[in-house]
Write an enzyme that holds these catalytic residues in place. Sequence first.
Site, PDB file in Angstrom:
ATOM      1  N   ARG A  63      -5.676  -1.816   9.040  1.00  0.00           N
ATOM      2  CA  ARG A  63      -6.114  -0.966   7.928  1.00  0.00           C
ATOM      3  C   ARG A  63      -7.043  -1.716   6.977  1.00  0.00           C
ATOM      4  O   ARG A  63      -8.000  -1.135   6.450  1.00  0.00           O
ATOM      5  CB  ARG A  63      -4.893  -0.437   7.177  1.00  0.00           C
ATOM      6  CG  ARG A  63      -5.257   0.558   6.089  1.00  0.00           C
ATOM      7  CD  ARG A  63      -4.006   1.235   5.564  1.00  0.00           C
ATOM      8  NE  ARG A  63      -4.321   2.257   4.583  1.00  0.00           N
ATOM      9  CZ  ARG A  63      -3.828   2.265   3.337  1.00  0.00           C
ATOM     10  NH1 ARG A  63      -3.035   1.270   2.928  1.00  0.00           N
ATOM     11  NH2 ARG A  63      -4.150   3.230   2.502  1.00  0.00           N
ATOM     12  N   HIS A  67     -10.634  -0.374   5.576  1.00  0.00           N
ATOM     13  CA  HIS A  67     -10.949  -0.263   4.144  1.00  0.00           C
ATOM     14  C   HIS A  67     -12.078  -1.198   3.734  1.00  0.00           C
ATOM     15  O   HIS A  67     -12.750  -0.945   2.737  1.00  0.00           O
ATOM     16  CB  HIS A  67      -9.692  -0.523   3.307  1.00  0.00           C
ATOM     17  CG  HIS A  67      -8.748   0.637   3.289  1.00  0.00           C
ATOM     18  ND1 HIS A  67      -7.796   0.824   2.321  1.00  0.00           N
ATOM     19  CD2 HIS A  67      -8.637   1.701   4.132  1.00  0.00           C
ATOM     20  CE1 HIS A  67      -7.115   1.941   2.563  1.00  0.00           C
ATOM     21  NE2 HIS A  67      -7.606   2.485   3.660  1.00  0.00           N
ATOM     22  N   ASN A  95      -5.917   1.370  -2.288  1.00  0.00           N
ATOM     23  CA  ASN A  95      -5.402   0.032  -1.960  1.00  0.00           C
ATOM     24  C   ASN A  95      -4.225  -0.414  -2.814  1.00  0.00           C
ATOM     25  O   ASN A  95      -3.372  -1.166  -2.344  1.00  0.00           O
ATOM     26  CB  ASN A  95      -6.522  -1.009  -2.102  1.00  0.00           C
ATOM     27  CG  ASN A  95      -7.632  -0.812  -1.084  1.00  0.00           C
ATOM     28  OD1 ASN A  95      -7.375  -0.349   0.030  1.00  0.00           O
ATOM     29  ND2 ASN A  95      -8.858  -1.138  -1.455  1.00  0.00           N
ATOM     30  N   HIS A 194      -3.021   5.709  13.128  1.00  0.00           N
ATOM     31  CA  HIS A 194      -1.776   6.126  12.492  1.00  0.00           C
ATOM     32  C   HIS A 194      -0.647   6.288  13.515  1.00  0.00           C
ATOM     33  O   HIS A 194       0.385   6.854  13.197  1.00  0.00           O
ATOM     34  CB  HIS A 194      -1.987   7.406  11.680  1.00  0.00           C
ATOM     35  CG  HIS A 194      -2.832   7.193  10.457  1.00  0.00           C
ATOM     36  ND1 HIS A 194      -3.154   8.187   9.576  1.00  0.00           N
ATOM     37  CD2 HIS A 194      -3.418   6.062   9.956  1.00  0.00           C
ATOM     38  CE1 HIS A 194      -3.906   7.706   8.601  1.00  0.00           C
ATOM     39  NE2 HIS A 194      -4.088   6.419   8.808  1.00  0.00           N
TER      40      HIS A 194
HETATM   41  C1  HEM Z   1      -9.298   9.620   8.519  1.00  0.00           C
HETATM   42  C2  HEM Z   1      -9.072   9.254   7.287  1.00  0.00           C
HETATM   43  C3  HEM Z   1      -7.892   8.419   6.883  1.00  0.00           C
HETATM   44  C4  HEM Z   1      -7.070   8.665   5.840  1.00  0.00           C
HETATM   45  C5  HEM Z   1      -7.161   9.827   4.871  1.00  0.00           C
HETATM   46  C6  HEM Z   1      -6.068   7.627   5.847  1.00  0.00           C
HETATM   47  C7  HEM Z   1      -5.042   7.530   4.919  1.00  0.00           C
HETATM   48  C8  HEM Z   1      -3.985   6.649   5.014  1.00  0.00           C
HETATM   49  C9  HEM Z   1      -2.871   6.636   4.119  1.00  0.00           C
HETATM   50  C10 HEM Z   1      -2.684   7.534   2.891  1.00  0.00           C
HETATM   51  C11 HEM Z   1      -2.003   5.687   4.554  1.00  0.00           C
HETATM   52  C12 HEM Z   1      -0.666   5.314   3.932  1.00  0.00           C
HETATM   53  C13 HEM Z   1      -0.922   4.390   2.758  1.00  0.00           C
HETATM   54  C14 HEM Z   1       0.267   4.278   1.839  1.00  0.00           C
HETATM   55  O1  HEM Z   1       0.935   5.284   1.591  1.00  0.00           O
HETATM   56  O2  HEM Z   1       0.517   3.148   1.335  1.00  0.00           O
HETATM   57  C15 HEM Z   1      -2.586   5.084   5.723  1.00  0.00           C
HETATM   58  C16 HEM Z   1      -2.019   4.084   6.452  1.00  0.00           C
HETATM   59  C17 HEM Z   1      -2.638   3.469   7.515  1.00  0.00           C
HETATM   60  N1  HEM Z   1      -3.926   3.695   7.953  1.00  0.00           N
HETATM   61 FE1  HEM Z   1      -5.083   5.246   7.448  1.00  0.00          FE
HETATM   62  N2  HEM Z   1      -6.307   6.781   6.876  1.00  0.00           N
HETATM   63  C18 HEM Z   1      -7.415   7.213   7.547  1.00  0.00           C
HETATM   64  C19 HEM Z   1      -8.016   6.588   8.617  1.00  0.00           C
HETATM   65  C20 HEM Z   1      -7.632   5.372   9.127  1.00  0.00           C
HETATM   66  C21 HEM Z   1      -8.412   4.576  10.024  1.00  0.00           C
HETATM   67  C22 HEM Z   1      -9.807   4.936  10.501  1.00  0.00           C
HETATM   68  C23 HEM Z   1      -7.670   3.463  10.301  1.00  0.00           C
HETATM   69  C24 HEM Z   1      -8.009   2.278  11.166  1.00  0.00           C
HETATM   70  C25 HEM Z   1      -9.069   2.181  11.941  1.00  0.00           C
HETATM   71  C26 HEM Z   1      -6.419   3.592   9.587  1.00  0.00           C
HETATM   72  C27 HEM Z   1      -5.372   2.728   9.668  1.00  0.00           C
HETATM   73  C28 HEM Z   1      -4.183   2.864   8.983  1.00  0.00           C
HETATM   74  C29 HEM Z   1      -2.990   2.068   9.278  1.00  0.00           C
HETATM   75  C30 HEM Z   1      -2.838   1.082  10.408  1.00  0.00           C
HETATM   76  C31 HEM Z   1      -2.028   2.437   8.330  1.00  0.00           C
HETATM   77  C32 HEM Z   1      -0.625   1.827   8.143  1.00  0.00           C
HETATM   78  C33 HEM Z   1      -0.768   0.570   7.279  1.00  0.00           C
HETATM   79  C34 HEM Z   1       0.515  -0.199   7.010  1.00  0.00           C
HETATM   80  O3  HEM Z   1       1.583   0.134   7.505  1.00  0.00           O
HETATM   81  O4  HEM Z   1       0.410  -1.179   6.245  1.00  0.00           O
HETATM   82  N3  HEM Z   1      -6.450   4.746   8.864  1.00  0.00           N
HETATM   83  N4  HEM Z   1      -3.802   5.685   5.975  1.00  0.00           N
END
Ligand code: HEM
Length: 321
Positions: A63, A67, A95, A194
């Site tokens: 992630r 970002h 973040n 995800h």
């Molecule tokens: C399409 C639009 C996207 C949105 C709106 C989005 C939004 C989010 C949100 C809200 C979270 C949870 C954060 C939290 O509550 O602390 C999350 C987690 C995550 N996102 Fe996305 N995301 C998107 C695309 C992506 C992309 C493109 C990637 C990687 C290439 C990605 C990788 C991740 C990963 C791996 C997590 C888990 C992180 C952890 O457990 O520390 N996301 N994302």
Amino acid sequence: MASFPSCKAVITLAILLVFLSSSSAQLSPDFYSKSCPNLFATVKSVVHSAVQNEARMGASLLRLFFHDCFVNGCDGSILLDDTSSFTGEKGAVPNRNSARGFDVVDQIKSAVEKACPGVVSCADVLAIAARDSVVILGGPDWNVKLGRRDAKTASRAAANNGIPPPTSNLNALISRFNALGLSTKDLVALSGSHTIGQARCTSFRARIYNESNLDTSLAQTRKGNCPRASGVGDNNLAPLDLQTPTNFDNNYFKNLVSRRGLLHSDQQLFIGGATDSIVRTYSNDPNTFKSDFAAAMLKMGDIRPLTGSNGEVRKNCRRVN
Ligand code: HEM
Ligand SMILES: *[C@@H]1O[C@H](CO)[C@@H](O)[C@H](O)[C@H]1NC(C)=O
């Protein structure tokens, strides 16, 4: 006759302009093959122990790279701490209390600095760490392109504007990705990230209490650890993929088909719109998902890198040299 530029001069100028206008064309997998031959092994060993220690760290590192790339390109800007001259990205809404893994990036960078001092950028370290994380958790492998340099500044406002929020609707997601040269298919493939990691209650509260296109039993389960009142339990965690949050598989897409996307933005990819057919394909065919994901990660890694003499190679990822 002499007052007209020669044909040769015009061609030279044209070639020069083509070079100046293309930046991503300069990234290459063997950028450090002479200057830091053990780079890949060095990064992988630190990522491996970090993920052994806590599987979620693989998700967090992946992630961070996303970002970074979505805010002024893949330039390591997300890694900069705030200074008196700029307010950085770590405190931006997407973040704050959420992005993690910065100390693992520091550990990787220290190991790399020991092997090859002053050679490898933080932006490239992040690109390699993201790939290694995916591979270690069972996802696809790809040849990371390298040669990015590090930004000398960062912008909280740019992070707030550049990273899509989980409240986004399908059209907003498509247009943000398209604006960065990523197709609608890339959006769906990359969202497959995800299939690993966790989200905070504050990121999915509105969905579990207010949305009807969510499996009722999942909504019930999630409410158990995410109270309705905002401010209460905001940071309580739930897995983005309810079955296998530490395996990089295609369950995320199976979940979407059965209305089990945790985030509003997740379920948007399967609401009877233009992306339904891609979700269905990935839910039935893990190999197509994995190869499209790898291709999309390469495209994301090409977003506006600093190259040549732009930026710098930071010694410490948290601050400019
Ligand atoms: C399409 C639009 C996207 C949105 C709106 C989005 C939004 C989010 C949100 C809200 C979270 C949870 C954060 C939290 O509550 O602390 C999350 C987690 C995550 N996102 Fe996305 N995301 C998107 C695309 C992506 C992309 C493109 C990637 C990687 C290439 C990605 C990788 C991740 C990963 C791996 C997590 C888990 C992180 C952890 O457990 O520390 N996301 N994302
Ligand atoms: C649900 O929607 C209502 C009406 O828009 C809103 O007032 C309320 O805050 C929402 N609840 C949650 C938990 O988001």
